[in-house]
Motif scaffolding. Structure first.
Motif, short mmCIF file in Angstrom:
data_model
loop_
_atom_site.label_atom_id
_atom_site.label_comp_id
_atom_site.label_asym_id
_atom_site.label_seq_id
_atom_site.Cartn_x
_atom_site.Cartn_y
_atom_site.Cartn_z
N TYR A 153 10.59 3.51 -15.94
CA TYR A 153 11.48 2.35 -15.93
C TYR A 153 11.81 1.97 -14.49
CZ TYR A 153 11.70 3.44 -20.83
OH TYR A 153 11.35 3.69 -22.14
N VAL A 154 12.39 0.80 -14.32
CA VAL A 154 12.73 0.30 -12.99
C VAL A 154 13.52 1.35 -12.23
CG1 VAL A 154 14.04 -1.47 -11.75
CG2 VAL A 154 12.65 -2.12 -13.72
N GLY A 155 13.08 1.61 -11.00
CA GLY A 155 13.73 2.59 -10.14
C GLY A 155 13.16 3.99 -10.24
N ASP A 156 12.36 4.27 -11.28
CA ASP A 156 11.77 5.60 -11.43
C ASP A 156 10.70 5.85 -10.37
OD1 ASP A 156 13.32 6.11 -13.67
OD2 ASP A 156 11.66 5.89 -15.11
N ASN A 157 10.57 7.10 -9.96
CA ASN A 157 9.49 7.50 -9.06
C ASN A 157 8.16 7.41 -9.80
OD1 ASN A 157 11.17 8.31 -6.88
ND2 ASN A 157 11.55 10.26 -7.89
N ILE A 158 7.13 6.91 -9.08
CA ILE A 158 5.78 6.89 -9.64
C ILE A 158 4.89 7.87 -8.89
CG2 ILE A 158 3.69 5.53 -10.09
CD1 ILE A 158 5.45 3.01 -9.89
N VAL A 159 4.92 7.80 -7.56
CA VAL A 159 3.96 8.56 -6.76
C VAL A 159 4.63 9.12 -5.50
CG1 VAL A 159 3.16 6.48 -5.54
CG2 VAL A 159 1.65 8.46 -5.71
N PHE A 160 4.15 10.29 -5.09
CA PHE A 160 4.59 10.91 -3.85
C PHE A 160 3.34 11.35 -3.10
CE2 PHE A 160 5.42 14.73 -1.36
CZ PHE A 160 6.55 14.38 -0.63
N VAL A 161 3.27 11.00 -1.83
CA VAL A 161 2.20 11.48 -0.95
C VAL A 161 2.88 12.10 0.26
CG1 VAL A 161 0.25 10.85 0.54
CG2 VAL A 161 0.51 9.77 -1.71
N GLY A 162 2.57 13.34 0.54
CA GLY A 162 3.11 14.03 1.71
C GLY A 162 2.00 14.69 2.49
N VAL A 163 2.06 14.54 3.82
CA VAL A 163 1.01 15.08 4.69
C VAL A 163 1.68 15.73 5.90
CG1 VAL A 163 -0.99 14.51 6.14
CG2 VAL A 163 -0.60 13.27 4.01
N THR A 164 1.19 16.91 6.28
CA THR A 164 1.66 17.54 7.51
C THR A 164 0.50 17.66 8.49
OG1 THR A 164 1.19 19.87 6.95
CG2 THR A 164 3.30 18.94 6.19
N SER A 165 0.86 17.62 9.77
CA SER A 165 -0.13 17.71 10.84
C SER A 165 0.58 18.15 12.11
CB SER A 165 -0.80 16.35 11.05
OG SER A 165 -1.74 16.42 12.09
N LYS A 166 -0.20 18.58 13.07
CA LYS A 166 0.39 18.93 14.37
C LYS A 166 0.98 17.69 15.04
CE LYS A 166 -2.34 23.01 15.22
NZ LYS A 166 -3.23 23.75 16.09
N HIS A 167 0.34 16.54 14.81
CA HIS A 167 0.76 15.31 15.48
C HIS A 167 0.95 14.17 14.48
CE1 HIS A 167 -0.13 17.31 19.23
NE2 HIS A 167 -1.29 17.65 18.73
N ARG A 168 1.88 13.28 14.77
CA ARG A 168 2.25 12.22 13.83
C ARG A 168 1.13 11.23 13.53
NH1 ARG A 168 4.59 10.61 18.70
NH2 ARG A 168 4.00 8.51 19.32
N GLY A 169 0.29 10.93 14.50
CA GLY A 169 -0.76 9.93 14.28
C GLY A 169 -1.68 10.31 13.15
N ASP A 170 -2.12 11.57 13.13
CA ASP A 170 -2.99 12.03 12.05
C ASP A 170 -2.26 12.01 10.71
OD1 ASP A 170 -5.25 12.47 13.63
OD2 ASP A 170 -4.72 14.54 14.06
#
Length: 147
Positions: A86-103
């Motif tokens: 429903y409206v406002g519900d979470n659909i997707v989460f993407v999380g990434v870690t790296s040594k540097h922010r650009g990657d």
């Protein structure tokens, strides 16, 4: 970690998992997609997502592996919900870690862009009491092709 399921997720918990015992990475980038109230000029009250489990998880793993080949990233989490939302519900989460922010930023955006066009999810919106299947957007296809 890749998870496709009906239950909601807690964004803070997912970030904590990416950061736990991870002193090697200086960047943690996340994206959370939610059901919005309007889409393409239509009032939306709900969204129903279907998928074919074996095909979906394989597709998501392939997208993550492609990102790992392109950028120096460490931990990756992709969560996509299915079922009635429903409206406002979470659909997707993407999380990434790296040594540097650009990657981390590039990989997270890449994963999300390809998830929108390659992952086999079928979406049906409820609009003013009527259901309508949501077609893939040309703009999403063009964004993914830029990579």
């Amino acid at each position: 970690m890749i998870r496709v399921s009906e239950p909601d997720f807690n964004v803070a918990d997912e970030i904590a998992l990416l950061e736990a015992d991870n002193s090697q990475d200086g960047a943690v980038v996340t994206f959370t997609g939610r059901v919005r109230q309007q889409n393409d000029g239509h009032d939306v009250t709900g969204l129903f997502l279907e998928h074919y489990p074996a095909m979906t998880e394989k597709s998501l793993l392939g997208i993550v592996e492609q990102a790992k080949e392109k950028w120096r990233i460490n931990r990756v989490s992709v969560i996509h919900r299915v079922g009635q939302l429903y409206v406002g519900d979470n659909i997707v989460f993407v999380g990434v870690t790296s040594k540097h922010r650009g990657d981390a930023f590039a990989a997270a955006e890449y994963i999300m862009d390809y998830l929108k066009v390659q992952a086999p999810f079928w979406k049906k919106e409820t609009r003013s009491g009527q259901d309508a299947w949501v077609e893939a957007k040309t703009s999403d296809q063009q964004k993914a092709q830029q990579w």
